[in-house]
Design an enzyme around this catalytic site. Structure first.
Site, PDB file in Angstrom:
ATOM      1  N   CYS A 117       0.825  -1.211   0.000  1.00  0.00           N
ATOM      2  CA  CYS A 117       0.000   0.000   0.000  1.00  0.00           C
ATOM      3  C   CYS A 117       0.860   1.262   0.000  1.00  0.00           C
ATOM      4  CB  CYS A 117      -0.950  -0.004   1.190  1.00  0.00           C
ATOM      5  SG  CYS A 117      -0.139  -0.189   2.792  1.00  0.00           S
TER       6      CYS A 117
ATOM      7  N   HIS B  85      -1.583   1.214   7.443  1.00  0.00           N
ATOM      8  CA  HIS B  85      -2.018   1.158   6.050  1.00  0.00           C
ATOM      9  C   HIS B  85      -1.917   2.554   5.440  1.00  0.00           C
ATOM     10  CE1 HIS B  85      -4.143  -0.272   2.551  1.00  0.00           C
ATOM     11  NE2 HIS B  85      -5.131   0.595   2.723  1.00  0.00           N
TER      12      HIS B  85
END
Length: 435
Positions: free
Chosen positions: A83, A386
């Site tokens: 990510c 994330h």
């Protein structure tokens, strides 16, 4: 084993491997997976995936001026804690001048006639002479915003990253800002030297206007990287004993800003325990006069020894795209902590004139910047959490969360706890609101 490419990863070697066992067990696993793909189970899974894609495509429709329009944005599949890479790629893809340069480069064929049409099993031990970061970066940018698919897999680019950036090998979470710097530096170096038979002069001719106007060169000649992201800082150091002043000019591709200590306990915009930290506070902290501590004594050439001194930064030249990195991660004695403070930032009219060395030589609009993209880190630590990104495209804001792309609004963007901000220089008058 990767079930789509059948590449085999060895955790002991920390590498993809092509060697099989004496009994050919790896090939047997590959054949078994291929048989599964042809089975009824695989057909059912394929049918469900198609239904999901159709549902996702239908959800990417919105009404603009009474007519239904498709969102042409494409997501990036997560290849295993990638990510950090996806957020940076989506941000860069929405910086129009930078993205267009790479998309207009000529395509390069990396595979010769003997291997054409064959399935390849990637390994970092194959050598680096047959890969091009510029080419894979170009292919990835071309795949985005075409609207032909809901998500694109950047595995070819990721394999090249593994080959040329050893610190990003493996599937552990990485720092998005560190990756961005490595990516820009390697793109810059590859563009300087030419790649895969295309001369450097031919590359620079693709955008000669950028190179001609750019005066910020990092590690040699100018490229599109330094032409767009490159700026120049003036570093002033004054000896507190004799008053000797030392000046040095340093090129930069981004500015890393501390969040002032008085704001670090404030986590959200709605808390009532004092003023909200703003981007202006971070910029002021970066450019304010600072007395260096005992561990950073300045070697004064007049005093002939290390002395106490003060330091101040001025911006001598602003870039076309101003990249601001908020330093949210700090090392303590045993771990790296995250500063989760909300920092207020403007969507339009970031005025950088007061931080310039010679503001009187700048035009009224040349110091104004509008936000193009924001990278956000969700979670408590650099090795976990994330990354997602917000970016504006053709006047609309999108949220990029790996393979999922959703339309969002300005109110949502300004509430984000930004980690990296990309501001684009304003070219024409568009309002009077300033930071």
């Amino acid at each position: 084993m990767d079930c789509s490419s059948y590449s085999t990863y060895c955790y002991r070697c920390d590498d993809f491997v092509v060697n099989d066992t004496k009994l050919g067990l790896v090939q047997k696993v590959r054949e078994h997976l291929q048989n599964l793909e042809n089975s009824a189970f695989a057909a059912d899974r394929h049918r469900k995936r198609k239904l999901l894609e159709n549902s996702s495509l239908n959800s990417k429709l919105l009404k603009v001026n009474g007519s239904t329009t498709a969102i042409c944005a494409t997501g990036l599949r997560n290849l295993g804690n990638t990510c950090f890479m996806n957020a940076i790629l989506q941000s860069l893809s929405n910086i129009e001048q930078f993205c267009c340069y790479f998309k207009e480069l000529p395509a390069v064929e990396l595979r010769n006639g003997k291997t054409a049409g064959r399935r390849t099993y990637h390994t970092r031990s194959q050598g680096d002479n047959n890969v091009s970061l510029v080419e894979e970066f170009r292919k990835t940018l071309c795949a985005l915003w075409q609207g032909s698919q809901t998500a694109f897999s950047p595995e070819s680019l990721f394999y090249v990253v593994w080959k040329i950036m050893p610190s990003f090998r493996g599937y552990q979470q990485q720092d998005a800002h560190e990756f961005m710097r490595y990516l820009l530096d390697h793109l810059h170096l590859e563009l300087q030297g030419g790649f895969n038979g295309i001369s450097r002069s031919a590359i620079l001719q693709e955008n000669s206007a950028l190179s001609a106007s750019n005066k910020c060169c990092i590690n040699g000649a100018s490229t599109v990287v330094t032409a767009i992201f490159g700026g120049i800082l003036q570093n002033e150091v004054n000896c507190l004993i004799c008053g000797t002043e030392s000046r040095k000019f340093d090129p930069f591709l981004d500015l890393s800003l501390d969040i002032p200590s008085q704001f670090r306990s404030k986590r959200s915009k709605n808390q009532e325990n004092g003023p909200v930290c703003s981007l202006r506070d971070c910029l002021r902290s970066f450019t304010d006069l600072e007395e260096l501590d005992e561990t950073e004594l300045y070697m004064c050439h007049k005093c002939k020894k290390k002395q106490k001194s003060t330091k101040k930064f001025w911006i001598q030249k602003l870039p076309k795209v101003l990249c601001l990195h908020l330093k949210r991660f700090h090392w303590t004695a045993y771990l790296r902590n995250k500063v989760d403070t909300y920092v207020e930032f403007p969507l339009r009219g970031l005025d950088m004139k007061c931080y310039l060395l010679e503001p009187e030589n700048s035009g009224p609009e040349s110091c104004l910047y509008d936000l193009a993209a924001v990278v956000v880190h969700h979670g408590s630590g650099v090795g976990s959490g994330h990354y997602t990104a917000y970016a504006t495209h053709e006047g609309r804001w999108f949220h990029f969360n790996d393979s999922t792309v959703t339309l969002t609004d300005e109110d949502t963007v300004v509430k984000a706890k930004a980690y990296i901000l990309f501001y684009v220089e304003r070219q024409a008058k568009a309002g009077s609101d300033k930071l």
